[in-house]
Design an enzyme around this catalytic site. Structure first.
Site, mmCIF file in Angstrom:
data_model
loop_
_atom_site.group_PDB
_atom_site.id
_atom_site.type_symbol
_atom_site.label_atom_id
_atom_site.label_comp_id
_atom_site.label_asym_id
_atom_site.label_seq_id
_atom_site.Cartn_x
_atom_site.Cartn_y
_atom_site.Cartn_z
ATOM 1 N N ASP A 191 36.365 35.348 31.487
ATOM 2 C CA ASP A 191 36.818 33.919 31.603
ATOM 3 C C ASP A 191 38.568 33.764 31.125
ATOM 4 O O ASP A 191 39.391 33.269 32.004
ATOM 5 C CB ASP A 191 36.196 32.789 31.047
ATOM 6 C CG ASP A 191 34.694 33.034 31.162
ATOM 7 O OD1 ASP A 191 34.283 32.493 32.151
ATOM 8 O OD2 ASP A 191 33.961 33.234 30.254
ATOM 9 N N HIS A 228 30.463 29.951 28.511
ATOM 10 C CA HIS A 228 30.762 30.779 29.687
ATOM 11 C C HIS A 228 29.744 30.317 30.806
ATOM 12 O O HIS A 228 28.692 30.645 31.098
ATOM 13 C CB HIS A 228 30.148 32.321 29.409
ATOM 14 C CG HIS A 228 30.179 33.125 30.838
ATOM 15 N ND1 HIS A 228 31.501 33.553 31.315
ATOM 16 C CD2 HIS A 228 29.274 33.835 31.321
ATOM 17 C CE1 HIS A 228 31.231 34.131 32.436
ATOM 18 N NE2 HIS A 228 29.794 34.441 32.170
HETATM 19 C C1 LMR Z 1 30.376 35.799 36.000
HETATM 20 O O1 LMR Z 1 30.710 34.787 35.382
HETATM 21 O O2 LMR Z 1 30.977 36.482 36.838
HETATM 22 C C2 LMR Z 1 29.119 36.196 35.650
HETATM 23 O O3 LMR Z 1 28.674 35.845 34.236
HETATM 24 C C3 LMR Z 1 28.050 35.990 36.689
HETATM 25 C C4 LMR Z 1 27.604 34.563 36.561
HETATM 26 O O4 LMR Z 1 26.384 34.307 36.430
HETATM 27 O O5 LMR Z 1 28.471 33.694 36.626
#
Ligand code: LMR
Length: 321
Positions: free
Chosen positions: A155, A183
């Site tokens: 991120d 996340h």
């Molecule tokens: C991402 O952020 O690309 C991964 O964690 C996949 C998701 O589930 O978003």
């Protein structure tokens, strides 16, 4: 000499991560024991992976273990990348994954508890990564709970790349871009403290772009990649996993985003695993706990902390915690 384990090594992230990790240690001239773990059904293709590792003739490989046994794979491990998990499919939210992946991380925590180096560091990549890290830590009481991490670097790198593109600079000039919370789509990439060549990002980018474009794009980038690729991000996730290991084990003195055990800092519920600005001192990643947040940032971070608290409560209901 470090022992490094990777679960889900036969998957797409694993395939990218293995070679990035090996290149990194080869360049550092550091030998490692590498342990690659996956499910029994994946063992035949893991034999092919082992052949490819041999054929790269990396100077850093002291030993290579391919296994479907957690106790073999985690024996004496110093750094574990927990990648293997059920991946998010099109249309799924991360919360849908929670119960599916909880048992996997319980079992991995238990195995780490029995055989890992008690000082081991454990980075969870499989989603929902912060809460999975919390589960693994819960079941590994012999290990240091502050050494369990959720991967937030993907991120952070996404946010830095967005700003670098916007202001037409190199990504390394974008600093102090810390992602708060989870996340997930509630994450808050904190552009209010971020800088480019010492100038505030808020002076270089207009507020409408930051709030209406930058923010939702970062929050939903995982889903955008899934929609385009028909599969979860792999190479970028592997890159972020390696970057996290580098920041923790070979710190560069810069703050970075890390999902880490919370003692209630900045209003999160104590006991959660949440993303904070961290720095490493004396070999330990620590939350920087004296940053002034304005009411907007506080509220955004709180939203994401609250989502993590919901995930925690779901695990309580499922009797996982
Ligand atoms: C991402 O952020 O690309 C991964 O964690 C996949 C998701 O589930 O978003």
């Amino acid at each position: 000499m470090k022992t490094i384990a990777i679960t889900g090594a036969g998957g797409q992230i694993g395939y990218a991560l293995v070679f990035r990790v090996l290149s990194f240690f080869a360049e550092k001239n550091e030998k490692i024991h590498l342990k690659l773990i996956d499910l029994p059904a994946v063992m035949p293709s893991m034999e092919g992976l082992a052949m490819e590792i041999d054929d790269c003739a990396f100077s850093c490989v002291e030993s290579l273990t391919i296994t479907d046994e957690l106790h073999v794979g985690f024996k004496d491990v110093d750094w574990a990348f927990l990648v293997g998990a059920m991946p998010r499919q099109k249309g799924m939210e991360r919360s849908d994954l929670l119960s599916k992946n909880a048992l996997i991380f319980k079992e991995q925590g238990q195995a780490l508890n029995e055989v890992a180096n008690p000082d081991a560091h454990v980075l969870v990549v499989g989603n929902p990564c912060n809460t999975n890290a919390l589960i693994a830590a819960h079941y590994a009481p012999k290990l240091n709970k502050n050494h369990f991490y959720g991967m937030m670097m993907l991120d952070e790198l996404r946010a830095r790349a967005q700003v670098a593109n916007k202001v037409d600079t190199q990504v390394e000039n974008v600093k102090n871009m810390i992602v708060w919370g989870n996340h997930s789509a509630t994450q808050f990439p904190d552009y209010t403290h971020a800088t480019v060549d010492g100038k505030q990002v808020t002076e270089l980018c207009d507020e409408t772009w930051l709030k209406d474009t930058f923010l939702p794009k970062n929050q939903k980038r995982g889903a955008e990649v899934i929609a385009a690729r028909g599969a979860s991000s792999a190479a970028s996730a592997a890159n972020a996993a390696l970057e996290t290991m580098k920041r923790v084990l070979y710190p560069d003195g810069q703050p970075f985003s890390l999902g880490i055990h919370s003692n209630g800092e900045y209003g999160a519920q104590a006991g959660l695993m949440a993303s904070y600005p961290c720095m490493v001192s004396s070999g330990e990643a620590r939350i920087i706990n004296d940053i002034e947040l304005d009411s907007y940032v506080k509220a955004q971070a709180q939203l994401s902390f609250d989502e993590l608290a919901d995930e925690y409560n779901q695990l309580k209901t499922l009797n996982i915690l």
